[in-house]
Design a protein around this motif. Structure first.
Motif: not given
Length: 393
Positions: A326-339
């Motif tokens: 399983t590959l999991t993507c993490s990120s920081d953004g505002n508004p939070p990333v949903k796509n």
């Protein structure tokens, strides 16, 4: 309109000798010796008279400041008074004078004069009634400090009879303040007491005093912060915070804080090219000679595209054919990333979507570079990971 006047302890009686042939005396009795009237008001002077038997009164009138040996002028014939006076005498030998629109120049002795059918039997009741004319004015401090007491006094140059004083603030009657005699008492003065005060006497409210301005010194109040431009704040834009407050004297010292950290001085605080790190709560502190007060906090929320996109592999360690990954993507953004969209290097179409991408029963063909595209309303950014599958053999 009722008159405003002072009354002596007892009526004053003036005895006036008539012609000796009648062997009797006439008298004039005034109900008051002195009258204090407001400028512009209407006053009444009253009294009674008698005359010796055998004489017939042919005329009565009023005069001012009579001079012995000089025939006085009937006030109803005087151009200065003819339109403002009215006389009345009745069968009970009562007399009165009505004087309207009293002026300062009306300060004289007013005397009642009697003319009879005998040439030598005429007389004037002297010294008469003395008229004094006054105006109302407010005596008060120009400026007081909040929390102190202040007394405003309605002053006259002579004493009115049983006056009921009425106070006004900015033209409106005051009904919730302490009024005693001719004094308005302000207990524990506040900034709301700032205004223009005047006084009047009941029955002559239209003859109020000139207004007196009362200023109240107080520390800053109603401190608030506005943000410009309003609406969403996007990273890279410029933002200005403006501090507003009410104080006397006016506030000249403004200090800005982000949280508990001081960040600037002045009525405005500008942040050019704003960054995500500038998000937080901001307050303004206003200060004058009487104190300081801080505003409620305003929240700055900086919107920005995804940052620091990373991909993790689970389970970690060697990837062997036939296992699941399983590959999991993490990120920081505002508004939070949903796509989140997943790609394998060399492919033109996505291989998956969502926060995680799983490969079941992995084979050697799955070896390659995978990347995750994280996207929000303000942009997109990729994160990559290398997947290496080892042969079971």
């Amino acid at each position: 309109m009722r008159s405003l006047r002072t009354a002596p302890p007892l009526p004053l009686v003036f005895l006036l000798m008539t012609a000796g042939a009648f062997g009797a005396e006439g008298s004039v009795k005034y109900n008051q010796q002195e009258i204090c009237a407001l400028k512009g008001s209407t006053v009444f002077m009253n009294g009674t008279f008698t005359h010796p038997e055998g004489l017939t009164v042919t005329k009565t009138f009023w005069v001012i400041d009579p001079i012995p040996g000089v025939e006085p002028t009937d006030l109803s014939k005087d151009p200065d008074y003819s339109s403002r006076v009215g006389f009345l005498t009745d069968e009970q030998k009562r007399f009165s004078l009505k004087l309207s629109d009293v002026m300062k120049k009306d300060e004289h002795w007013f005397c009642f004069r009697i003319i009879t059918n005998e040439e030598k039997a005429r007389w004037t009741g002297v010294p008469g009634v003395q008229l004094r004319v006054t105006e109302l004015h407010v005596e008060a401090p120009e400026e007081v400090t909040e929390g102190q007491t202040a007394d405003l006094t309605c002053k006259t140059t002579c004493s009115l009879t049983d006056p009921k004083f009425i106070w006004y603030k900015n033209g409106r009657p005051l009904t919730t303040k302490t009024i005693k005699n001719n004094q308005l008492h302000l207990q524990t003065v506040s900034s709301e007491d700032t205004g223009s005060y005047s006084c009047a006497v009941g029955g002559s409210q239209h003859l109020s005093s000139t207004a007196h301005s009362l200023r109240v010194r107080y520390p800053p109040k109603r401190v608030s912060v506005s943000i410009s431009p309003s609406g969403e704040i996007v990273e890279g834009s410029s933002v200005t915070l403006t501090c507003r407050s009410d104080g006397n004297p006016p506030v000249k010292i403004f200090s800005w804080f982000k949280g508990s950290t001081s960040v600037g001085e002045g009525k405005t605080y500008s942040i050019p090219n704003i960054r995500s790190e500038d998000s937080g709560e901001y307050t303004c502190q206003s200060q004058n000679d009487h104190g300081e007060r801080r505003s409620t906090a305003v929240q700055i929320n900086v919107l920005y595209p995804p940052k620091r996109v990373s991909v993790s592999i689970s389970p970690s360690g060697e990837i062997v054919e036939g296992s699941s990954v399983t590959l999991t993507c993490s990120s920081d953004g505002n508004p939070p990333v949903k796509n989140y969209t997943w790609y394998k290097e060399g492919g033109t179409s996505p291989v998956g979507s969502g926060h995680s991408y799983s490969i079941i029963n992995i084979t050697a063909d799955h070896t390659g570079l995978y990347y995750c595209e994280a996207q929000n309303d303000h942009g997109a950014l990729n994160g990559t990971v290398m997947v290496t599958v080892k042969s079971r053999w």
